[in-house]
Write a protein that holds these residues in place. Structure first.
Motif, mmCIF file in Angstrom:
data_model
loop_
_atom_site.group_PDB
_atom_site.id
_atom_site.type_symbol
_atom_site.label_atom_id
_atom_site.label_comp_id
_atom_site.label_asym_id
_atom_site.label_seq_id
_atom_site.Cartn_x
_atom_site.Cartn_y
_atom_site.Cartn_z
ATOM 1 N N HIS A 1 -63.557 -4.414 -75.443
ATOM 2 C CA HIS A 1 -63.533 -5.802 -75.899
ATOM 3 C C HIS A 1 -63.824 -5.866 -77.392
ATOM 4 O O HIS A 1 -64.878 -5.421 -77.842
ATOM 5 C CB HIS A 1 -64.543 -6.629 -75.109
ATOM 6 N N VAL B 1 -67.040 -10.357 -79.436
ATOM 7 C CA VAL B 1 -67.834 -10.763 -78.274
ATOM 8 C C VAL B 1 -68.687 -11.989 -78.608
ATOM 9 O O VAL B 1 -69.795 -12.150 -78.110
ATOM 10 C CB VAL B 1 -68.709 -9.604 -77.753
ATOM 11 N N LYS C 1 -67.440 -13.710 -75.162
ATOM 12 C CA LYS C 1 -68.359 -13.662 -74.028
ATOM 13 C C LYS C 1 -67.743 -14.320 -72.802
ATOM 14 O O LYS C 1 -67.922 -13.856 -71.674
ATOM 15 C CB LYS C 1 -69.687 -14.338 -74.387
ATOM 16 N N LEU D 1 -65.388 -11.912 -71.263
ATOM 17 C CA LEU D 1 -66.109 -10.837 -70.566
ATOM 18 C C LEU D 1 -66.342 -11.189 -69.098
ATOM 19 O O LEU D 1 -66.315 -10.314 -68.228
ATOM 20 C CB LEU D 1 -67.448 -10.574 -71.242
ATOM 21 N N VAL E 1 -65.366 -3.720 -67.946
ATOM 22 C CA VAL E 1 -65.796 -3.456 -69.317
ATOM 23 C C VAL E 1 -66.552 -2.139 -69.437
ATOM 24 O O VAL E 1 -67.449 -1.840 -68.649
ATOM 25 C CB VAL E 1 -66.632 -4.633 -69.849
ATOM 26 N N ILE F 1 -67.625 -2.401 -76.127
ATOM 27 C CA ILE F 1 -67.550 -3.661 -76.850
ATOM 28 C C ILE F 1 -67.625 -3.388 -78.345
ATOM 29 O O ILE F 1 -68.217 -2.401 -78.786
ATOM 30 C CB ILE F 1 -68.663 -4.645 -76.433
ATOM 31 N N CYS F 2 -67.015 -4.288 -79.114
ATOM 32 C CA CYS F 2 -66.974 -4.115 -80.570
ATOM 33 C C CYS F 2 -67.128 -5.476 -81.232
ATOM 34 O O CYS F 2 -66.537 -6.468 -80.776
ATOM 35 C CB CYS F 2 -65.641 -3.484 -80.973
ATOM 36 N N ASP F 3 -67.899 -5.528 -82.289
ATOM 37 C CA ASP F 3 -68.019 -6.750 -83.078
ATOM 38 C C ASP F 3 -68.519 -6.364 -84.461
ATOM 39 O O ASP F 3 -69.192 -5.333 -84.626
ATOM 40 C CB ASP F 3 -68.990 -7.739 -82.424
ATOM 41 N N ILE G 1 -73.483 -7.858 -80.928
ATOM 42 C CA ILE G 1 -73.347 -6.635 -80.146
ATOM 43 C C ILE G 1 -74.612 -6.395 -79.332
ATOM 44 O O ILE G 1 -74.566 -6.117 -78.125
ATOM 45 C CB ILE G 1 -73.076 -5.430 -81.069
ATOM 46 N N THR H 1 -70.993 0.772 -77.725
ATOM 47 C CA THR H 1 -70.841 -0.295 -78.712
ATOM 48 C C THR H 1 -70.250 0.255 -80.007
ATOM 49 O O THR H 1 -70.509 1.402 -80.391
ATOM 50 C CB THR H 1 -72.187 -0.972 -79.012
#
Length: 422
Positions: A43, A46, A51, A54, A61, A64-66, A72, A88
């Motif tokens: 993802h 987020v 979210k 998700l 999942v 996740i990446c942000d 994160i 992450t």
């Protein structure tokens, strides 16, 4: 050179030149080889909508990446509390290097959609990308080309297509219950930007602002331009036209059977914030005319156009919005569809439809071409609003005709070193 200053092409050359994962047309998700095998998702983005998305992929999942480390940390903690441990990332390109990921869910600001989608397709991942599909018309076509060239399933997050009421409205319209359609009214809300920008400043330590900007022009950091507020500035989005408009215009396109086409002209008027707290339209009334004479009128804060989609024909009208569908006369809704009426693609879950299509390799209910065509109508509306004049559109060639200034607005330059390749 920092990763944020490396183009995707050079990144691939230096980190994955010998990896077959980037020979995407030859790569099928692991899930294709076993119907019961768990589909694994990564993802990108987020925040708010990230979210929310998700929730539809909680069993899938793995990463996740942000660009915001606080987000994160918060999401990773939330997932951990649900018994899920995820890897992450702060750079989406590293997430794409995970060979076990079948698909990527993109919930980033609009100006990142194209690169995230194209690079994910090149990495052999299927893609769920939030609406609007693109920031510009040129980007959208490039995204379609990347999906097709790499044999990827790409779902646009226009989830109203997976709602029974919207499908019912479009089936009734396309089955002739309203007779010949003359007009579709599309109502969208006004901007909900928080107000005066205030002074620029330094980005907070948790935000990689350079990466947040990505291909967008260099601007000083301002808290009222980032995260949710991105949608009120042309550098990153198109206001409510590409926010709610992307949903309701998409339904207009579906009901008119125009998923592979669009209008031939667009005109109208708009107002903008007098103190320029934000750049996008405050109000607008934009008319798109199709080759068959049907008009789609997009009204922002127009008293005669309710939020949603209203189909008007010679035998009556149908209004549909989230949670509500009505008709005039009421009998239009009461008579069920016959076997020989138009029955459209049925999806009861937008996320679930995407997961199903990863396995079947069928096109999802809001395939990338559909998302591109609906976003194109939004972009044409904004171009006409910004220029204050009528523009002519060739939906087959996907070109603005006879207006060089308007034609230049179907694309935007990318800040170096980012490039829209392909």
């Amino acid at each position: 050179m920092p990763l944020s200053q490396v183009s995707r092409r050079s990144f691939l050359v230096t980190t994955a030149a010998a990896s077959t994962v980037f020979a995407a047309p030859l790569v099928l998700p692991r899930s294709v080889f076993g119907a019961n095998e768990r589909i694994i998702t990564g993802h990108i983005g987020v925040g708010g909508q990230g979210k929310s998305n998700l929730g539809g992929f909680m069993n899938n999942v793995a990463a996740i990446c942000d660009v915001d480390s606080n987000r994160i940390a918060a999401v990773a903690k939330m997932l951990e509390e649900k018994g899920k441990t995820v890897e992450t990332f702060g750079d989406y390109r590293k997430l794409l290097d995970r060979k076990d990921l079948d698909a990527v869910v993109i919930s980033t600001p609009d100006h990142w959609h194209a690169l995230h989608t194209i690079h994910a397709c090149q990495a052999g991942k299927d893609v769920y990308c939030e609406k609007p599909l693109s920031l510009t018309i040129t980007e959208g076509r490039k995204m379609v080309e990347a999906a097709r060239a790499n044999s990827r399933v790409v779902q646009t997050g226009s989830q109203q297509r997976s709602d029974a009421k919207f499908r019912q409205a479009c089936e009734l319209v396309r089955s002739g219950r309203l007779g010949k359609i003359s007009t579709v009214l599309v109502g969208i809300p006004g901007p909900n930007h928080p107000g005066q920008l205030g002074p620029d400043g330094d980005p907070p330590p948790e935000l990689n602002y350079e990466m947040w900007l990505g291909p967008a022009p260099q601007r000083p950091y301002n808290t009222k331009r980032v995260h949710y507020n991105f949608r009120f500035f042309w550098d990153y989005s198109g206001g409510q036209m590409t926010n709610f408009g992307a949903h309701h215009i998409d339904i207009a396109q579906w009901g008119l059977g125009m998923d592979e086409s669009g209008p031939i002209s667009t005109e109208g008027e708009a107002t903008f914030h007098p103190q320029k707290y934000h750049e996008v339209t405050e109000t607008c009334r934009i008319t798109h005319t199709y080759a068959n004479g049907v008009t789609v009128v997009v009204g922002q804060k127009q008293s005669d156009i309710p939020q949603g989609a209203t189909f008007i024909g010679e035998k009556g009208k149908i209004f549909v919005t989230r949670g509500k569908i009505t008709s005039d006369p009421e009998s239009i809704l009461k008579e069920p569809l016959a076997a020989d009426d138009v029955h459209l693609y049925v999806s009861k879950s937008h996320h679930g439809n995407f997961l199903d299509c990863i396995k079947t390799r069928e096109k999802p209910i809001c395939d990338v071409e559909i998302g591109h065509r609906s976003a194109t109508v939004c972009h044409l509306g904004n171009i006409a609003a910004r220029l204050g004049r009528k523009i002519q559109w060739d939906p087959a060639a996907e070109k603005i005709v006879g207006d060089d200034e308007a034609a230049a607005m179907v694309a935007r330059p990318y800040r170096e070193p980012w490039k829209l390749e392909g």
